[in-house]
Design a protein around this motif. Sequence first.
Motif, short mmCIF file in Angstrom:
data_model
loop_
_atom_site.label_atom_id
_atom_site.label_comp_id
_atom_site.label_asym_id
_atom_site.label_seq_id
_atom_site.Cartn_x
_atom_site.Cartn_y
_atom_site.Cartn_z
N GLY A 8 0.82 -1.21 0.00
CA GLY A 8 0.00 0.00 0.00
C GLY A 8 0.85 1.26 0.00
O GLY A 8 0.57 2.22 -0.71
N TRP A 9 1.90 1.28 0.82
CA TRP A 9 2.78 2.44 0.88
C TRP A 9 3.56 2.58 -0.43
O TRP A 9 3.79 3.69 -0.92
N ALA A 10 3.99 1.47 -1.00
CA ALA A 10 4.71 1.52 -2.27
C ALA A 10 3.81 2.10 -3.36
O ALA A 10 4.26 2.91 -4.19
N TYR A 11 2.55 1.73 -3.34
CA TYR A 11 1.60 2.27 -4.31
C TYR A 11 1.43 3.77 -4.12
O TYR A 11 1.44 4.54 -5.08
N LEU A 12 1.28 4.22 -2.88
CA LEU A 12 1.11 5.65 -2.60
C LEU A 12 2.35 6.45 -3.01
O LEU A 12 2.24 7.54 -3.57
N VAL A 13 3.53 5.92 -2.74
CA VAL A 13 4.76 6.60 -3.13
C VAL A 13 4.87 6.68 -4.65
O VAL A 13 5.24 7.71 -5.21
N ALA A 14 4.52 5.59 -5.33
CA ALA A 14 4.59 5.58 -6.79
C ALA A 14 3.62 6.60 -7.39
O ALA A 14 3.97 7.33 -8.33
N VAL A 15 2.43 6.68 -6.86
CA VAL A 15 1.44 7.65 -7.34
C VAL A 15 1.93 9.07 -7.09
O VAL A 15 1.81 9.95 -7.95
N ALA A 16 2.53 9.31 -5.93
CA ALA A 16 3.04 10.65 -5.62
C ALA A 16 4.17 11.05 -6.56
O ALA A 16 4.19 12.17 -7.08
N VAL A 17 5.08 10.13 -6.82
CA VAL A 17 6.20 10.43 -7.72
C VAL A 17 5.70 10.68 -9.13
O VAL A 17 6.12 11.64 -9.79
N SER A 19 2.72 11.66 -10.06
CA SER A 19 1.93 12.88 -10.14
C SER A 19 2.81 14.12 -10.14
O SER A 19 2.47 15.13 -10.76
N LEU A 20 3.95 14.05 -9.48
CA LEU A 20 4.88 15.18 -9.50
C LEU A 20 5.64 15.25 -10.82
O LEU A 20 5.98 16.33 -11.29
N ALA A 21 5.93 14.11 -11.43
CA ALA A 21 6.69 14.09 -12.67
C ALA A 21 5.81 14.36 -13.88
O ALA A 21 6.31 14.79 -14.92
N HIS A 22 4.52 14.15 -13.78
CA HIS A 22 3.63 14.29 -14.94
C HIS A 22 3.63 15.69 -15.55
O HIS A 22 3.72 15.81 -16.78
N PRO A 23 3.55 16.76 -14.79
CA PRO A 23 3.54 18.09 -15.43
C PRO A 23 4.83 18.38 -16.19
O PRO A 23 4.83 19.15 -17.14
N LEU A 24 5.93 17.77 -15.81
CA LEU A 24 7.21 18.03 -16.47
C LEU A 24 7.42 17.14 -17.68
O LEU A 24 8.32 17.40 -18.48
N ALA A 25 6.63 16.10 -17.85
CA ALA A 25 6.88 15.12 -18.90
C ALA A 25 6.69 15.69 -20.30
O ALA A 25 7.46 15.42 -21.19
N GLY A 26 5.68 16.50 -20.52
CA GLY A 26 5.39 17.00 -21.86
C GLY A 26 6.11 18.27 -22.22
O GLY A 26 6.05 18.72 -23.35
N GLN A 27 6.81 18.87 -21.27
CA GLN A 27 7.45 20.15 -21.54
C GLN A 27 8.88 19.94 -22.00
O GLN A 27 9.65 19.24 -21.39
#
Length: 68
Positions: A8-17, A19-27
């Motif tokens: 569960g914690w691994a899933y939450l950490v993966a989602v957090a990472v 979600s933070l990396a997503h805005p930078l992916a297309g730029q």
Amino acid sequence: MLKFGLPGWAYLVAVAVLSLAHPLAGQETPVSTCVQCHTDVKKLIRLSWEVEKVRGKPQLSAENEGEG
């Protein structure tokens, strides 16, 4: 407090990472027009031909002639 366990914690950490990396992916970093022009080999070759037409071929100096 909720008990998630390790998966569960691994899933939450993966989602957090992600979600933070997503805005930078297309730029992409904006490239200036200077970099675009000075790294385009075809344009540089054509430009050098145009300069050669205007200036003529460079003459060799006396220091460059003869045996080295």
